[in-house]
Motif scaffolding. Sequence first.
Motif, PDB file in Angstrom:
ATOM      1  N   VAL A 268      12.475  21.486  22.726  1.00 47.78           N
ATOM      2  CA  VAL A 268      13.788  21.629  22.084  1.00 47.78           C
ATOM      3  C   VAL A 268      13.683  21.323  20.595  1.00 47.78           C
ATOM      4  O   VAL A 268      14.172  22.083  19.746  1.00 47.78           O
ATOM      5  CB  VAL A 268      14.825  20.711  22.758  1.00 47.78           C
ATOM      6  CG1 VAL A 268      16.150  20.741  21.999  1.00 47.78           C
ATOM      7  CG2 VAL A 268      15.038  21.120  24.213  1.00 47.78           C
ATOM      8  N   MET A 269      13.030  20.204  20.241  1.00 49.63           N
ATOM      9  CA  MET A 269      12.885  19.821  18.840  1.00 49.63           C
ATOM     10  C   MET A 269      12.101  20.864  18.051  1.00 49.63           C
ATOM     11  O   MET A 269      12.487  21.253  16.944  1.00 49.63           O
ATOM     12  CB  MET A 269      12.185  18.469  18.732  1.00 49.63           C
ATOM     13  CG  MET A 269      13.030  17.285  19.103  1.00 49.63           C
ATOM     14  SD  MET A 269      12.216  15.726  18.661  1.00 49.63           S
ATOM     15  CE  MET A 269      10.801  15.750  19.760  1.00 49.63           C
ATOM     16  N   SER A 270      10.975  21.306  18.616  1.00 55.39           N
ATOM     17  CA  SER A 270      10.123  22.262  17.911  1.00 55.39           C
ATOM     18  C   SER A 270      10.831  23.591  17.692  1.00 55.39           C
ATOM     19  O   SER A 270      10.698  24.212  16.632  1.00 55.39           O
ATOM     20  CB  SER A 270       8.822  22.477  18.694  1.00 55.39           C
ATOM     21  OG  SER A 270       8.128  21.255  18.863  1.00 55.39           O
ATOM     22  N   LYS A 271      11.585  24.005  18.695  1.00 52.57           N
ATOM     23  CA  LYS A 271      12.344  25.247  18.567  1.00 52.57           C
ATOM     24  C   LYS A 271      13.397  25.119  17.474  1.00 52.57           C
ATOM     25  O   LYS A 271      13.626  26.066  16.696  1.00 52.57           O
ATOM     26  CB  LYS A 271      13.003  25.578  19.909  1.00 52.57           C
ATOM     27  CG  LYS A 271      13.691  26.931  19.953  1.00 52.57           C
ATOM     28  CD  LYS A 271      12.687  28.068  19.917  1.00 52.57           C
ATOM     29  CE  LYS A 271      13.356  29.414  20.076  1.00 52.57           C
ATOM     30  NZ  LYS A 271      12.397  30.532  19.930  1.00 52.57           N
ATOM     31  N   GLN A 272      14.042  23.965  17.374  1.00 48.17           N
ATOM     32  CA  GLN A 272      15.037  23.770  16.335  1.00 48.17           C
ATOM     33  C   GLN A 272      14.403  23.767  14.950  1.00 48.17           C
ATOM     34  O   GLN A 272      14.992  24.250  13.973  1.00 48.17           O
ATOM     35  CB  GLN A 272      15.791  22.458  16.573  1.00 48.17           C
ATOM     36  CG  GLN A 272      16.725  22.509  17.778  1.00 48.17           C
ATOM     37  CD  GLN A 272      17.335  21.162  18.101  1.00 48.17           C
ATOM     38  OE1 GLN A 272      16.818  20.119  17.708  1.00 48.17           O
ATOM     39  NE2 GLN A 272      18.447  21.175  18.830  1.00 48.17           N
ATOM     40  N   LEU A 273      13.182  23.243  14.842  1.00 48.34           N
ATOM     41  CA  LEU A 273      12.502  23.171  13.555  1.00 48.34           C
ATOM     42  C   LEU A 273      11.938  24.519  13.112  1.00 48.34           C
ATOM     43  O   LEU A 273      12.039  24.882  11.940  1.00 48.34           O
ATOM     44  CB  LEU A 273      11.368  22.146  13.618  1.00 48.34           C
ATOM     45  CG  LEU A 273      11.776  20.680  13.722  1.00 48.34           C
ATOM     46  CD1 LEU A 273      10.567  19.811  14.032  1.00 48.34           C
ATOM     47  CD2 LEU A 273      12.435  20.221  12.423  1.00 48.34           C
ATOM     48  N   LEU A 274      11.343  25.256  14.044  1.00 49.66           N
ATOM     49  CA  LEU A 274      10.629  26.480  13.681  1.00 49.66           C
ATOM     50  C   LEU A 274      11.359  27.762  14.063  1.00 49.66           C
ATOM     51  O   LEU A 274      10.973  28.841  13.608  1.00 49.66           O
ATOM     52  CB  LEU A 274       9.235  26.486  14.324  1.00 49.66           C
ATOM     53  CG  LEU A 274       8.307  25.327  13.952  1.00 49.66           C
ATOM     54  CD1 LEU A 274       6.932  25.540  14.577  1.00 49.66           C
ATOM     55  CD2 LEU A 274       8.179  25.152  12.446  1.00 49.66           C
ATOM     56  N   GLY A 275      12.373  27.673  14.913  1.00 52.22           N
ATOM     57  CA  GLY A 275      13.096  28.872  15.324  1.00 52.22           C
ATOM     58  C   GLY A 275      12.202  29.846  16.055  1.00 52.22           C
ATOM     59  O   GLY A 275      11.424  29.464  16.946  1.00 52.22           O
ATOM     60  N   GLU A 276      12.243  31.098  15.664  1.00 49.83           N
ATOM     61  CA  GLU A 276      11.491  32.138  16.379  1.00 49.83           C
ATOM     62  C   GLU A 276       9.992  32.048  16.128  1.00 49.83           C
ATOM     63  O   GLU A 276       9.215  32.744  16.784  1.00 49.83           O
ATOM     64  CB  GLU A 276      11.997  33.516  15.957  1.00 49.83           C
ATOM     65  CG  GLU A 276      11.773  33.849  14.498  1.00 49.83           C
ATOM     66  CD  GLU A 276      12.311  35.208  14.121  1.00 49.83           C
ATOM     67  OE1 GLU A 276      11.988  35.672  13.012  1.00 49.83           O
ATOM     68  OE2 GLU A 276      13.038  35.812  14.929  1.00 49.83           O
ATOM     69  N   ARG A 277       9.573  31.181  15.231  1.00 47.32           N
ATOM     70  CA  ARG A 277       8.134  31.003  14.992  1.00 47.32           C
ATOM     71  C   ARG A 277       7.517  29.985  15.958  1.00 47.32           C
ATOM     72  O   ARG A 277       6.357  29.623  15.817  1.00 47.32           O
ATOM     73  CB  ARG A 277       7.871  30.576  13.546  1.00 47.32           C
ATOM     74  CG  ARG A 277       8.243  31.640  12.521  1.00 47.32           C
ATOM     75  CD  ARG A 277       7.856  31.220  11.108  1.00 47.32           C
ATOM     76  NE  ARG A 277       8.272  29.851  10.816  1.00 47.32           N
ATOM     77  CZ  ARG A 277       9.506  29.497  10.520  1.00 47.32           C
ATOM     78  NH1 ARG A 277      10.473  30.400  10.481  1.00 47.32           N
ATOM     79  NH2 ARG A 277       9.797  28.227  10.259  1.00 47.32           N
ATOM     80  N   PHE A 278       8.296  29.506  16.926  1.00 46.75           N
ATOM     81  CA  PHE A 278       7.797  28.635  17.991  1.00 46.75           C
ATOM     82  C   PHE A 278       7.926  29.356  19.322  1.00 46.75           C
ATOM     83  O   PHE A 278       8.946  29.980  19.609  1.00 46.75           O
ATOM     84  CB  PHE A 278       8.596  27.328  18.052  1.00 46.75           C
ATOM     85  CG  PHE A 278       8.230  26.451  19.228  1.00 46.75           C
ATOM     86  CD1 PHE A 278       7.144  25.592  19.161  1.00 46.75           C
ATOM     87  CD2 PHE A 278       8.961  26.513  20.415  1.00 46.75           C
ATOM     88  CE1 PHE A 278       6.809  24.796  20.254  1.00 46.75           C
ATOM     89  CE2 PHE A 278       8.625  25.723  21.503  1.00 46.75           C
ATOM     90  CZ  PHE A 278       7.539  24.861  21.418  1.00 46.75           C
ATOM     91  N   HIS A 279       6.877  29.246  20.148  1.00 50.11           N
ATOM     92  CA  HIS A 279       6.922  29.846  21.486  1.00 50.11           C
ATOM     93  C   HIS A 279       6.223  28.920  22.470  1.00 50.11           C
ATOM     94  O   HIS A 279       5.162  28.358  22.191  1.00 50.11           O
ATOM     95  CB  HIS A 279       6.218  31.213  21.490  1.00 50.11           C
ATOM     96  CG  HIS A 279       6.143  31.832  22.852  1.00 50.11           C
ATOM     97  ND1 HIS A 279       7.216  32.445  23.473  1.00 50.11           N
ATOM     98  CD2 HIS A 279       5.097  31.929  23.736  1.00 50.11           C
ATOM     99  CE1 HIS A 279       6.852  32.903  24.656  1.00 50.11           C
ATOM    100  NE2 HIS A 279       5.579  32.594  24.841  1.00 50.11           N
TER     101      HIS A 279
END
Length: 334
Positions: A268-279
């Motif tokens: 959740v945190m990583s997705k919020q930080l990187l958006g679509e650049r996190f998978h």
Amino acid sequence: MSFQAYVESKDDKELELPSEFVIALDGGGVRCVLQLGILERLVKIFPQLLQRTTLLAGTSAGSFLACTLAQERFDLAEQLFSKDNVQAIFSRTWTECFSHGWGLWRPKYEPDELQRILTEAFGDKTLSSMPKRLLVTSFDVVGQRNSEDPKHHNYGVQHWSPKIYDNFTECSETIVEITLRSSAAPCYFPSHAQYVDGGVVANNPSAHAISRLVQEGVPLNQITLLSLGSGNNPFHVEATPNVDWGYAQWAPLLLNLVMDAPSEGVVVMSKQLLGERFHRCNPILPQAVELDDGAAFDQLQALAAQCDLLPTIDFLYHHFFPDIPPMISVDVEL
């Protein structure tokens, strides 16, 4: 539109590349066989995957894999995670079972076989000798006394704390020593040099990788991160108005709870930080697999060969390789 048609119709305007490409590898013991199988499939599609990766982050058994891939050595990874080695690490005699109380009053396993296998794989190589940047998590159960900042709230207090190893600066620690510190899972192995498994604080090292890059001055919009789990164990508690368990009921679930639940929080945190650049790629396991379940080896390899990787391929194509078409020919409606 088929995936192949989509590949052929891509617009060149997406060719601006970020500066940091990260692969983060969860811990999970034998379940990391699944990670290796998935990576082997991805590298067949994107042969430049490891070359383009600028940072590999790993926890526990995921750190073993990270350290082999930092050398672009799939052969070494396959040797390290062979069925013979996995079974050797998680094996014990009846005498050991009895003397350890089946894990009740001593760790289930002695670390000798694990140390032998890691030494055969890495020898005396140090973290600084690795050709790619690496980050490995562990946890210092003894801790250090804070004697630096008298104004800090924990000044003068000795407390346990996370330990993050990396080679952004000079580090003379050996790979064997660091990976042993990262993989000393409580109840399974004894602590190593006052350290226990990094999974107790960061079984998913994605957020620590992002934080370390930001510390180096890298903007968030220059970071792309692929997070590989070791299989999503289908643990859950049956729905009731209140889960009013005590220690006896919670104890069998605590290690999985400590390691698996925070991993999903990191997503959740990583997705919020990187958006679509996190998978995140973390296939659901058909049934729960304990980290020492060597009998699940073949099942994990089969799942790696069969699980749906199209979302991960799509992510890599968009964000790791917008300039290089993948080496596949498929006709799947997206």
